[in-house]
Write a protein that holds these residues in place. Structure first.
Motif, PDB file in Angstrom:
ATOM      1  N   SER A  45      40.065   4.854 -34.482  1.00  0.00           N
ATOM      2  CA  SER A  45      40.039   3.480 -34.994  1.00  0.00           C
ATOM      3  C   SER A  45      38.843   2.739 -34.430  1.00  0.00           C
ATOM      4  CB  SER A  45      41.323   2.736 -34.620  1.00  0.00           C
ATOM      5  OG  SER A  45      41.403   2.590 -33.223  1.00  0.00           O
TER       6      SER A  45
ATOM      7  N   ASP B 176      32.608   9.720 -45.222  1.00  0.00           N
ATOM      8  CA  ASP B 176      33.909   9.453 -44.626  1.00  0.00           C
ATOM      9  C   ASP B 176      34.792   8.680 -45.608  1.00  0.00           C
ATOM     10  OD1 ASP B 176      32.702   8.991 -41.264  1.00  0.00           O
ATOM     11  OD2 ASP B 176      33.880  10.620 -42.115  1.00  0.00           O
ATOM     12  N   THR B 177      36.080   8.925 -45.540  1.00  0.00           N
ATOM     13  CA  THR B 177      37.010   8.158 -46.359  1.00  0.00           C
ATOM     14  C   THR B 177      37.449   6.891 -45.622  1.00  0.00           C
ATOM     15  OG1 THR B 177      38.841   9.478 -45.508  1.00  0.00           O
ATOM     16  CG2 THR B 177      37.863  10.162 -47.613  1.00  0.00           C
ATOM     17  N   THR B 178      37.329   6.943 -44.315  1.00  0.00           N
ATOM     18  CA  THR B 178      37.654   5.771 -43.506  1.00  0.00           C
ATOM     19  C   THR B 178      36.401   5.294 -42.811  1.00  0.00           C
ATOM     20  OG1 THR B 178      39.889   6.599 -43.121  1.00  0.00           O
ATOM     21  CG2 THR B 178      39.113   4.814 -41.708  1.00  0.00           C
ATOM     22  N   TYR B 179      36.061   4.060 -43.025  1.00  0.00           N
ATOM     23  CA  TYR B 179      34.864   3.499 -42.411  1.00  0.00           C
ATOM     24  C   TYR B 179      35.022   1.983 -42.377  1.00  0.00           C
ATOM     25  CZ  TYR B 179      33.820   3.166 -47.405  1.00  0.00           C
ATOM     26  OH  TYR B 179      33.904   2.927 -48.758  1.00  0.00           O
ATOM     27  N   TYR B 180      34.085   1.362 -41.691  1.00  0.00           N
ATOM     28  CA  TYR B 180      34.099  -0.091 -41.585  1.00  0.00           C
ATOM     29  C   TYR B 180      32.732  -0.627 -41.986  1.00  0.00           C
ATOM     30  CZ  TYR B 180      38.423   0.393 -38.919  1.00  0.00           C
ATOM     31  OH  TYR B 180      39.696   0.681 -38.530  1.00  0.00           O
TER      32      TYR B 180
ATOM     33  N   ASN C 291      37.593  -2.981 -43.477  1.00  0.00           N
ATOM     34  CA  ASN C 291      38.062  -1.603 -43.468  1.00  0.00           C
ATOM     35  C   ASN C 291      37.920  -1.028 -44.875  1.00  0.00           C
ATOM     36  OD1 ASN C 291      40.233   0.464 -43.982  1.00  0.00           O
ATOM     37  ND2 ASN C 291      40.529   0.175 -41.788  1.00  0.00           N
ATOM     38  N   SER C 292      37.609   0.247 -44.968  1.00  0.00           N
ATOM     39  CA  SER C 292      37.388   0.869 -46.278  1.00  0.00           C
ATOM     40  C   SER C 292      38.621   0.872 -47.161  1.00  0.00           C
ATOM     41  CB  SER C 292      36.892   2.306 -46.099  1.00  0.00           C
ATOM     42  OG  SER C 292      37.792   3.051 -45.305  1.00  0.00           O
ATOM     43  N   PHE C 293      39.771   0.680 -46.579  1.00  0.00           N
ATOM     44  CA  PHE C 293      40.991   0.661 -47.389  1.00  0.00           C
ATOM     45  C   PHE C 293      41.358  -0.740 -47.866  1.00  0.00           C
ATOM     46  CE2 PHE C 293      41.785   4.997 -46.970  1.00  0.00           C
ATOM     47  CZ  PHE C 293      41.563   5.388 -45.671  1.00  0.00           C
TER      48      PHE C 293
ATOM     49  N   ALA D 273      33.760   7.244 -39.169  1.00  0.00           N
ATOM     50  CA  ALA D 273      34.633   8.055 -38.322  1.00  0.00           C
ATOM     51  C   ALA D 273      33.869   9.228 -37.703  1.00  0.00           C
ATOM     52  CB  ALA D 273      35.815   8.576 -39.140  1.00  0.00           C
TER      53      ALA D 273
ATOM     54  N   TYR E  80      33.214   5.858 -34.781  1.00  0.00           N
ATOM     55  CA  TYR E  80      33.382   4.438 -35.087  1.00  0.00           C
ATOM     56  C   TYR E  80      32.566   3.499 -34.228  1.00  0.00           C
ATOM     57  CZ  TYR E  80      37.288   5.589 -38.126  1.00  0.00           C
ATOM     58  OH  TYR E  80      38.055   6.100 -39.121  1.00  0.00           O
TER      59      TYR E  80
END
Lengths: 115, 116
Positions: free
Chosen positions: A100, B29-33, B52-54, B97, B101
């Motif tokens: 995170s 990445d599927t999760t990133y900021y 957030n990417s989501f 990620a 991060y």
């Protein structure tokens, strides 16, 4: 007050004269890093450290050294500065987690001029 | 390959005009900021927003708004009714990620000049 401090804030030096820019944080952060900012290039990472005694190269490490002997300090060392290292330098710190994001705290910047 | 592109190097507007700063990013990445920072003439970096990417909801904060569109990999920033105090360099940044991060990849920045 939680903060990242850098010293000096301004420095004019000459080619080849070794210098150290200090960075200190009081938040018990594992992660610390150095960026340089140049006009038209944005900020680019020089080195980073994920914990004490753990350092790694960023995107532009040439001409720089770092050390992480204590958790709170992450000095940037220029053994033989050259004019192309004239730049604005930022130190940053954060908690570290691979799962995170943790908020980055930036120092105020150090403006270095190498003549 | 450049991961964060801010195609506008410099924008000049007159006070009270609306202005949009563009940011296009690239990541596997599927999760990133994603972030926006402001750098006023004094030089410090001022954090504006993190996304957030989501979370694709647009956000509004006073005169500032952000439009995040994953379909076009863009995270644009609009200032409504610009003011002279908005004059600064604005950076868009990406945190991935794959890099744990903590590392921010910055765009080259857009200098905004707001004249009275």
């Amino acid at each position: 007050e939680a903060q990242v401090t850098q010293n000096p804030r301004y420095l004019i030096t000459v080619t080849g004269k070794k210098l150290t820019v200090t960075c200190s944080q009081n938040m018990n952060h594992e992660y610390m890093s150095w960026y340089r900012q140049d006009p038209g290039l944005g900020l680019r990472q020089i080195y980073y450290s994920m914990n004490v005694e753990v350092t790694d190269k960023g995107d532009v490490p040439e001409g720089y050294k770092v050390s992480r002997k204590e958790k709170r300090n992450f000095p940037l060392i220029l053994e033989s500065p050259s004019p192309n290292q004239t730049s604005l330098y930022f130190c940053a710190s954060s908690l570290y987690s691979r799962s995170s994001y943790n908020e980055q705290f930036f120092g105020p910047g150090t403006r270095l001029t190498v003549l | 390959a450049q991961k964060v592109t801010q195609a506008q190097t410099e924008i000049s507007v007159v006070e009270k005009e609306d202005v949009t700063l563009d940011c296009v990013y690239e990541t596997r990445d599927t999760t990133y900021y994603l972030f926006w920072y402001k750098q006023p003439p004094s030089g410090e970096l001022v954090f504006l927003i993190r996304r957030n990417s989501f979370d694709e909801q647009n956000e509004i904060s006073g005169r500032y708004s952000w439009n995040f569109q994953k379909s076009t990999s863009s995270f644009n920033f609009t200032i409504t009714a610009s003011q002279v105090v908005d004059s600064a360099v604005y950076f868009c940044a990406l945190s991935e990620a794959v890099r744990g991060y903590s590392t921010l990849t910055f765009g080259k920045g857009t200098m905004l000049l707001v004249s009275p």
